[in-house]
Design a protein around this motif. Structure first.
Motif, PDB file in Angstrom:
ATOM      1  N   LEU A 337       0.830  -1.211   0.000  1.00  0.00           N
ATOM      2  CA  LEU A 337       0.000   0.000   0.000  1.00  0.00           C
ATOM      3  C   LEU A 337       0.863   1.258   0.000  1.00  0.00           C
ATOM      4  CD1 LEU A 337      -2.792  -1.078   2.539  1.00  0.00           C
ATOM      5  CD2 LEU A 337      -3.014  -0.812   0.054  1.00  0.00           C
ATOM      6  N   ASP A 338       1.907   1.288   0.843  1.00  0.00           N
ATOM      7  CA  ASP A 338       2.778   2.468   0.894  1.00  0.00           C
ATOM      8  C   ASP A 338       3.515   2.659  -0.426  1.00  0.00           C
ATOM      9  OD1 ASP A 338       1.975   2.863   3.477  1.00  0.00           O
ATOM     10  OD2 ASP A 338       3.737   1.900   4.388  1.00  0.00           O
ATOM     11  N   ALA A 339       4.025   1.546  -1.025  1.00  0.00           N
ATOM     12  CA  ALA A 339       4.752   1.660  -2.286  1.00  0.00           C
ATOM     13  C   ALA A 339       3.828   2.103  -3.412  1.00  0.00           C
ATOM     14  CB  ALA A 339       5.401   0.315  -2.631  1.00  0.00           C
ATOM     15  N   THR A 340       2.573   1.664  -3.392  1.00  0.00           N
ATOM     16  CA  THR A 340       1.625   2.070  -4.436  1.00  0.00           C
ATOM     17  C   THR A 340       1.288   3.551  -4.311  1.00  0.00           C
ATOM     18  OG1 THR A 340       0.703  -0.175  -4.410  1.00  0.00           O
ATOM     19  CG2 THR A 340      -0.594   1.537  -5.498  1.00  0.00           C
ATOM     20  N   ASP A 341       1.146   4.051  -3.063  1.00  0.00           N
ATOM     21  CA  ASP A 341       0.903   5.480  -2.881  1.00  0.00           C
ATOM     22  C   ASP A 341       2.064   6.307  -3.436  1.00  0.00           C
ATOM     23  OD1 ASP A 341      -1.516   5.010  -1.707  1.00  0.00           O
ATOM     24  OD2 ASP A 341      -0.742   5.068   0.356  1.00  0.00           O
ATOM     25  N   ASP A 342       3.298   5.862  -3.182  1.00  0.00           N
ATOM     26  CA  ASP A 342       4.458   6.568  -3.729  1.00  0.00           C
ATOM     27  C   ASP A 342       4.455   6.514  -5.256  1.00  0.00           C
ATOM     28  OD1 ASP A 342       5.200   7.030  -1.133  1.00  0.00           O
ATOM     29  OD2 ASP A 342       6.629   5.345  -1.046  1.00  0.00           O
ATOM     30  N   ALA A 343       4.081   5.351  -5.818  1.00  0.00           N
ATOM     31  CA  ALA A 343       4.059   5.220  -7.275  1.00  0.00           C
ATOM     32  C   ALA A 343       2.988   6.105  -7.892  1.00  0.00           C
ATOM     33  CB  ALA A 343       3.829   3.757  -7.656  1.00  0.00           C
ATOM     34  N   HIS A 350      -0.473   7.105 -14.832  1.00  0.00           N
ATOM     35  CA  HIS A 350      -0.713   5.666 -14.922  1.00  0.00           C
ATOM     36  C   HIS A 350      -1.920   5.278 -14.078  1.00  0.00           C
ATOM     37  CE1 HIS A 350       3.361   5.733 -16.532  1.00  0.00           C
ATOM     38  NE2 HIS A 350       3.263   4.441 -16.836  1.00  0.00           N
ATOM     39  N   ARG A 351      -2.496   4.123 -14.428  1.00  0.00           N
ATOM     40  CA  ARG A 351      -3.615   3.564 -13.643  1.00  0.00           C
ATOM     41  C   ARG A 351      -3.042   2.476 -12.741  1.00  0.00           C
ATOM     42  NH1 ARG A 351      -8.379   1.402 -16.980  1.00  0.00           N
ATOM     43  NH2 ARG A 351      -9.210   1.286 -14.848  1.00  0.00           N
ATOM     44  N   TRP A 352      -3.187   2.670 -11.443  1.00  0.00           N
ATOM     45  CA  TRP A 352      -2.630   1.740 -10.455  1.00  0.00           C
ATOM     46  C   TRP A 352      -3.769   0.957  -9.816  1.00  0.00           C
ATOM     47  CZ3 TRP A 352       2.576   1.539 -10.530  1.00  0.00           C
ATOM     48  CH2 TRP A 352       3.256   2.632 -11.084  1.00  0.00           C
ATOM     49  N   LEU A 353      -3.775  -0.367 -10.013  1.00  0.00           N
ATOM     50  CA  LEU A 353      -4.845  -1.232  -9.510  1.00  0.00           C
ATOM     51  C   LEU A 353      -4.262  -2.197  -8.490  1.00  0.00           C
ATOM     52  CD1 LEU A 353      -6.607  -2.112 -12.899  1.00  0.00           C
ATOM     53  CD2 LEU A 353      -7.120  -0.228 -11.315  1.00  0.00           C
ATOM     54  N   LEU A 354      -5.027  -2.458  -7.429  1.00  0.00           N
ATOM     55  CA  LEU A 354      -4.591  -3.339  -6.351  1.00  0.00           C
ATOM     56  C   LEU A 354      -5.536  -4.523  -6.228  1.00  0.00           C
ATOM     57  CD1 LEU A 354      -3.610  -0.804  -3.542  1.00  0.00           C
ATOM     58  CD2 LEU A 354      -2.073  -2.267  -4.858  1.00  0.00           C
ATOM     59  N   ASP A 355      -4.969  -5.713  -6.024  1.00  0.00           N
ATOM     60  CA  ASP A 355      -5.744  -6.928  -5.766  1.00  0.00           C
ATOM     61  C   ASP A 355      -5.095  -7.617  -4.567  1.00  0.00           C
ATOM     62  OD1 ASP A 355      -7.303  -9.143  -5.749  1.00  0.00           O
ATOM     63  OD2 ASP A 355      -6.595  -9.971  -7.671  1.00  0.00           O
ATOM     64  N   ASN A 380       9.949   0.424 -12.025  1.00  0.00           N
ATOM     65  CA  ASN A 380      10.299  -0.163 -13.326  1.00  0.00           C
ATOM     66  C   ASN A 380       9.086  -0.160 -14.254  1.00  0.00           C
ATOM     67  OD1 ASN A 380      12.225  -2.009 -14.994  1.00  0.00           O
ATOM     68  ND2 ASN A 380      10.317  -3.158 -14.873  1.00  0.00           N
ATOM     69  N   ALA A 381       7.910  -0.531 -13.689  1.00  0.00           N
ATOM     70  CA  ALA A 381       6.693  -0.524 -14.504  1.00  0.00           C
ATOM     71  C   ALA A 381       6.321   0.894 -14.931  1.00  0.00           C
ATOM     72  CB  ALA A 381       5.548  -1.177 -13.732  1.00  0.00           C
ATOM     73  N   ARG A 382       6.497   1.847 -14.035  1.00  0.00           N
ATOM     74  CA  ARG A 382       6.157   3.243 -14.372  1.00  0.00           C
ATOM     75  C   ARG A 382       7.115   3.813 -15.411  1.00  0.00           C
ATOM     76  NH1 ARG A 382       7.811   5.431 -10.115  1.00  0.00           N
ATOM     77  NH2 ARG A 382       9.591   6.550 -11.023  1.00  0.00           N
ATOM     78  N   THR A 383       8.413   3.508 -15.253  1.00  0.00           N
ATOM     79  CA  THR A 383       9.416   4.119 -16.116  1.00  0.00           C
ATOM     80  C   THR A 383       9.359   3.587 -17.535  1.00  0.00           C
ATOM     81  OG1 THR A 383      10.863   4.392 -14.184  1.00  0.00           O
ATOM     82  CG2 THR A 383      11.883   4.564 -16.356  1.00  0.00           C
ATOM     83  N   HIS A 384       9.064   2.307 -17.680  1.00  0.00           N
ATOM     84  CA  HIS A 384       9.191   1.663 -18.990  1.00  0.00           C
ATOM     85  C   HIS A 384       7.862   1.419 -19.675  1.00  0.00           C
ATOM     86  CE1 HIS A 384      13.458   1.142 -18.304  1.00  0.00           C
ATOM     87  NE2 HIS A 384      13.208   0.591 -17.127  1.00  0.00           N
ATOM     88  N   THR A 385       6.812   2.110 -19.241  1.00  0.00           N
ATOM     89  CA  THR A 385       5.532   2.039 -19.939  1.00  0.00           C
ATOM     90  C   THR A 385       5.054   3.458 -20.234  1.00  0.00           C
ATOM     91  OG1 THR A 385       4.362   1.942 -17.810  1.00  0.00           O
ATOM     92  CG2 THR A 385       4.844  -0.154 -18.895  1.00  0.00           C
ATOM     93  N   PRO A 386       4.317   3.664 -21.313  1.00  0.00           N
ATOM     94  CA  PRO A 386       3.847   5.014 -21.663  1.00  0.00           C
ATOM     95  C   PRO A 386       2.755   5.483 -20.716  1.00  0.00           C
ATOM     96  CG  PRO A 386       2.937   3.389 -23.171  1.00  0.00           C
ATOM     97  CD  PRO A 386       3.924   2.647 -22.317  1.00  0.00           C
ATOM     98  N   PRO A 387       2.536   6.801 -20.635  1.00  0.00           N
ATOM     99  CA  PRO A 387       1.440   7.324 -19.795  1.00  0.00           C
ATOM    100  C   PRO A 387       0.107   6.708 -20.183  1.00  0.00           C
ATOM    101  CG  PRO A 387       2.880   9.104 -20.521  1.00  0.00           C
ATOM    102  CD  PRO A 387       3.317   7.890 -21.270  1.00  0.00           C
ATOM    103  N   GLY A 388      -0.736   6.490 -19.192  1.00  0.00           N
ATOM    104  CA  GLY A 388      -2.030   5.855 -19.437  1.00  0.00           C
ATOM    105  C   GLY A 388      -1.992   4.345 -19.301  1.00  0.00           C
ATOM    106  N   SER A 389      -0.820   3.758 -19.120  1.00  0.00           N
ATOM    107  CA  SER A 389      -0.715   2.300 -18.979  1.00  0.00           C
ATOM    108  C   SER A 389      -1.335   1.862 -17.658  1.00  0.00           C
ATOM    109  CB  SER A 389       0.735   1.847 -19.048  1.00  0.00           C
ATOM    110  OG  SER A 389       1.318   2.175 -20.296  1.00  0.00           O
ATOM    111  N   GLU A 390      -1.765   0.627 -17.640  1.00  0.00           N
ATOM    112  CA  GLU A 390      -2.402   0.061 -16.454  1.00  0.00           C
ATOM    113  C   GLU A 390      -1.420  -0.872 -15.757  1.00  0.00           C
ATOM    114  OE1 GLU A 390      -5.719  -3.198 -16.206  1.00  0.00           O
ATOM    115  OE2 GLU A 390      -6.689  -1.233 -16.480  1.00  0.00           O
ATOM    116  N   VAL A 391      -1.196  -0.631 -14.452  1.00  0.00           N
ATOM    117  CA  VAL A 391      -0.297  -1.463 -13.653  1.00  0.00           C
ATOM    118  C   VAL A 391      -1.120  -2.088 -12.533  1.00  0.00           C
ATOM    119  CG1 VAL A 391       1.800  -1.536 -12.262  1.00  0.00           C
ATOM    120  CG2 VAL A 391       1.625   0.094 -14.176  1.00  0.00           C
ATOM    121  N   THR A 392      -1.058  -3.441 -12.447  1.00  0.00           N
ATOM    122  CA  THR A 392      -1.840  -4.180 -11.453  1.00  0.00           C
ATOM    123  C   THR A 392      -0.898  -4.862 -10.476  1.00  0.00           C
ATOM    124  OG1 THR A 392      -3.564  -4.596 -13.097  1.00  0.00           O
ATOM    125  CG2 THR A 392      -3.581  -5.952 -11.102  1.00  0.00           C
ATOM    126  N   ILE A 393      -1.150  -4.635  -9.183  1.00  0.00           N
ATOM    127  CA  ILE A 393      -0.352  -5.275  -8.132  1.00  0.00           C
ATOM    128  C   ILE A 393      -1.242  -6.310  -7.457  1.00  0.00           C
ATOM    129  CG2 ILE A 393       0.983  -4.959  -6.027  1.00  0.00           C
ATOM    130  CD1 ILE A 393       0.235  -1.923  -8.124  1.00  0.00           C
TER     131      ILE A 393
END
Length: 474
Positions: A337-343, A350-355, A380-393
């Motif tokens: 949760l803390d790392a996702t808030d920082d991201a 980016h779209r940050w999704l949590l499961d 790494n996921a934020r840096t190497h993907t274009p804006p608007g990408s979806e990242v799921t944790i």
């Protein structure tokens, strides 16, 4: 279905031994059968020559049953055959049966066979339709006739067949016993080779790629007079060279680690001083030219980047050196949760999704290092993907381990780069979209921290789906 030949050396030697013995037994059987048959034939010829043409000659003077001129069967064995030929035509033919003569019915083929027997004083084998196989000998008669006497070949053939049957049983038993004993003998003889194979397999199972390796001891089977001893000696020499090379590599890696740790430690102070002077200059209240301010800002930014690089190098050097980490209960859910808030703060586009599971997931380890590893995965996921990408944790658990997966729908990592992605200073600039620089140490730190905690990290990637999975023991 035909069975394939044995592939192992033990099987080939055993089969070869049994096959050679079978060929030898076959040769002995054929030679002994032919020799016995020849010997018995010679005995028959001697009997025929001794008896002469007395029995077939007596057929010429056959009289009334009460006359004294009956056929002479005295001293003739049962089934002795006699025939008289005049001008190539059979006139009389009989066989001795219980000391009396018994006429024999001959077919035209039998008569031609008898007429073809040469008068040379030698034995000849013929076959009569009524009497089967006979050994016959022809003699010239006193009345310009030909006298043929013969003995049955049945005793000879029966004796030879009995010998063949006995040899078949004996040779078969010998082959079975030899096969079993040969297999045991070959197994015992190849034990040194099995030790060589086991030692080679043991060395092949060692993690030779990294770390200090304890090589197994030398093989005792090194007799140069044997082939197995020569192989064992060569393997010992090879293992000695490998151990020496690994020792030198380990020493070189240790020197490199010490250098990296010392260099990183020594660089921290001057880099911090540069950064402090740059910040102090930027806080100057007086007028500062635009070019100077820009240069100071660049110095401050690069000093911050240098500070992160030095810290990362120092961390990797300490992990390589086996420095112990903290072992305390860590709430992995809270770290995510803390790392996702920082991201989210660093990558709002980016779209940050949590499961995450409803209950906290507790592991034992170093909270600071684990948070750094999770943060590196998200960065790494934020840096190497274009804006608007979806990242799921995603975080899930089973009875033995916790599994953290970070997935994105970016362009993916090329297949040729995936085996090296956790290496140090490995960059995928040419493979994935990026907007800022990278030191190439983020994923290396993830791998080092996870390994230090007894876990594993893996990667699966294709265009549109890239997943880093980190597992830790519960």
């Amino acid at each position: 279905m035909r069975r394939p030949p044995p592939r192992t050396l033990r099987g080939q030697l055993t089969v070869g031994l049994v096959a050679l013995l079978a060929l030898a037994c076959l040769a002995v059987g054929i030679i002994t059968a032919l020799a016995l048959r020849g010997f018995l034939m010679g005995r028959l010829d001697e009997q025929l020559a001794t008896s002469g043409g007395r029995f077939p000659a007596s057929l010429e003077h056959e009289a009334e049953p009460d006359s004294d001129n009956r056929p002479d069967t005295r001293g003739q064995a049962d089934h002795t055959f006699g025939a008289r030929l005049l001008a190539g035509t059979v006139t009389q033919a009989a066989v001795v049966d219980n000391a009396t003569d018994r006429p024999v019915h001959l077919t035209s083929e039998d008569r031609r066979t008898l007429a073809a027997v040469p008068t040379d004083g030698r034995g000849h084998s013929i076959r009569l339709s009524t009497l089967r196989s006979y050994r016959v000998m022809a003699f010239p008669g006193d009345d310009q006739d030909t006298l043929i006497t013969g003995l049955s070949l049945h005793p000879v053939e029966a004796t030879v067949h009995r010998l063949e049957a006995v040899e078949t049983v004996l040779f078969g038993a010998a082959l079975v016993i030899t096969g079993i004993a040969g297999a045991v003998w070959v197994r015992i003889s190849l034990r040194p080779l099995q030790r060589v194979t086991a030692r080679a397999a043991e060395v092949a199972g060692l993690p030779l790629a990294s770390g200090e390796i304890a090589m197994p001891g030398p093989l005792p089977d090194t007799d140069p007079r044997t082939e197995v001893g020569q192989v064992g000696s060569a393997l010992n020499h090879m293992l000695g060279h490998v151990e020496d090379a690994l020792t030198r590599r380990q020493a070189s890696e240790e020197r490199l680690r010490h250098f990296a740790a010392d260099a990183s430690h020594e660089l921290r102070t001057p880099v911090a001083n540069i950064r402090g002077h740059a910040e102090l200059a930027l806080r100057h209240s007086g007028p500062v030219p635009t070019e100077v301010r820009h240069a100071l800002e660049r110095i401050d930014g690069e000093s911050q980047r240098m500070t992160r690089l030095v810290d990362d190098l120092l961390l990797l050097a300490r992990l390589d050196a086996g420095r112990p980490l903290e072992h305390e209960p860590v709430d992995l859910t809270l770290l995510i949760l803390d790392a996702t808030d920082d991201a989210r703060a660093a990558g709002p586009a980016h779209r940050w999704l949590l499961d995450l599971p409803e209950e906290p997931v507790i592991v034992t380890g170093d909270a600071h290092r684990l948070q750094q590893a999770i943060g590196n995965l998200l960065a790494n996921a934020r840096t190497h993907t274009p804006p608007g990408s979806e990242v799921t944790i995603t975080l899930d658990t089973d009875q033995a381990e916790a599994s953290l997966a970070v997935s994105d729908n970016g362009p993916g990592i090329p297949e040729y780069l995936q085996p090296e992605v956790f290496g140090r200073f490995v960059r995928a600039d040419h493979a994935r979209s990026r907007s800022t620089g990278s030191t190439g140490l983020g994923l290396a730190i993830v791998h080092a921290v996870t390994t230090a905690h007894g876990g594993t990290v893996s990667l699966t990637s294709r265009p549109g789906r890239t997943t880093f999975r980190l597992t830790l023991p519960l």
